[in-house]
Write a protein that holds these residues in place. Structure first.
Motif, short mmCIF file in Angstrom:
data_model
loop_
_atom_site.label_atom_id
_atom_site.label_comp_id
_atom_site.label_asym_id
_atom_site.label_seq_id
_atom_site.Cartn_x
_atom_site.Cartn_y
_atom_site.Cartn_z
N HIS A 243 -6.95 -9.07 7.02
CA HIS A 243 -7.14 -7.89 5.97
C HIS A 243 -5.63 -7.57 5.48
O HIS A 243 -5.37 -7.47 4.10
CB HIS A 243 -7.55 -6.79 6.40
CG HIS A 243 -8.12 -5.61 5.48
ND1 HIS A 243 -9.33 -5.10 5.00
CD2 HIS A 243 -7.05 -4.81 4.90
CE1 HIS A 243 -9.01 -3.98 4.23
NE2 HIS A 243 -7.65 -3.90 4.03
N GLN B 47 0.76 -1.33 -0.01
CA GLN B 47 -0.12 0.01 0.11
C GLN B 47 0.89 1.14 0.05
O GLN B 47 0.43 2.33 -0.34
CB GLN B 47 -0.90 -0.05 1.51
CG GLN B 47 -2.18 -0.95 1.13
CD GLN B 47 -2.91 -0.83 2.22
OE1 GLN B 47 -2.66 -1.54 3.37
NE2 GLN B 47 -4.12 -0.13 2.18
N HIS C 166 -3.45 -8.41 1.77
CA HIS C 166 -2.99 -7.50 0.86
C HIS C 166 -1.53 -8.07 0.41
O HIS C 166 -1.14 -7.63 -0.80
CB HIS C 166 -2.53 -6.06 1.66
CG HIS C 166 -3.51 -5.08 1.63
ND1 HIS C 166 -3.94 -4.55 0.61
CD2 HIS C 166 -4.43 -4.52 2.82
CE1 HIS C 166 -4.90 -3.57 0.63
NE2 HIS C 166 -5.05 -3.60 1.94
N CYS D 150 -10.52 0.49 3.74
CA CYS D 150 -9.12 0.27 3.25
C CYS D 150 -8.50 1.41 2.94
O CYS D 150 -9.26 2.30 2.18
CB CYS D 150 -9.18 -0.77 2.20
SG CYS D 150 -7.51 -1.28 1.72
N LEU D 151 -7.14 1.62 3.25
CA LEU D 151 -6.66 3.09 3.13
C LEU D 151 -6.46 3.12 1.51
O LEU D 151 -6.16 4.50 1.06
CB LEU D 151 -5.28 3.03 3.67
CG LEU D 151 -5.66 3.25 5.15
CD1 LEU D 151 -4.29 3.56 6.07
CD2 LEU D 151 -6.44 4.68 5.79
ZN ZN Z 1 -6.87 -2.55 2.96
#
Ligand code: ZN
Length: 183
Positions: A149, A50, A153, A107-108
């Motif tokens: 979560h 991310q 990712h 989710c960012l």
């Molecule tokens: Zn996320």
């Protein structure tokens, strides 16, 4: 240093990340930066992809809500969220069990998008720390959900993949807008 968060549909979010081998100074800096970035964005978890780094490293902090779990054991010993959060972990392996539970997730990498996600309520996670220790974390509730979560990712899986087909239909336009904005 706060790093820019990568948004859907950036292809790095779909890659299976490389396991962390030697913990270099670069990896430690990455973890520090991710913690700063996560708090700045008011998230409870963040995975290295991310911030554009395809490595199996993630962080979670759910200690703002001590009631969000009913138990926590680390290497078989009772622990509190304050003992372990923010947790920085690499190379996770999950054993999932217990009942399944549905709760709202965000989710960012998907600003403005939230949705109900059904997941196993409990997790047993075997992870590595940056100091080379192996931790076996057994927990439930939001901590278990956040670990799942973030681990998703690291394997290129996103929470939209776990939405019901009705929900997926309802967010099609939002996803298309994101593809236009960030693609
Ligand atoms: Zn996320």
């Amino acid at each position: 240093m706060i790093r820019p968060i990568v948004f859907y549909p950036d292809p790095v979010l779909r890659q299976v990340a490389e396991p962390v081998g030697e913990v270099t100074a670069e990896v430690r800096t990455l973890a520090d930066d991710m913690i700063e970035t996560m708090y700045d964005a008011h998230g409870v978890g963040l995975a290295a992809p991310q911030v554009g780094v395809s490595l199996q490293l993630a962080i979670v902090d759910v200690s703002h809500d001590p009631e969000c779990i009913s138990y926590l054991r680390v290497n078989g010993e009772p622990a509190t969220l304050d003992d372990v959060c923010p947790i920085v972990f690499t190379n996770p392996e999950l054993e999932l069990g217990g009942a399944r539970d549905t709760d709202v997730e965000g989710c960012l990498s998907f600003p403005d998008l939230r949705g109900d996600i059904t997941r196993p309520f409990e997790v047993k996670a075997t992870v590595q720390t940056l100091d080379g220790d192996t931790l076996v974390i057994e927990t439930d509730g939001l901590f278990a959900r956040a670990i799942q979560h973030e681990t998703d990712h690291l394997f290129g899986k996103l929470f939209i993949d776990r939405m019901s087909s009705a929900k997926k239909m309802s967010i099609r336009r939002q996803l298309k807008e994101m593809q236009q904005q960030y693609g």
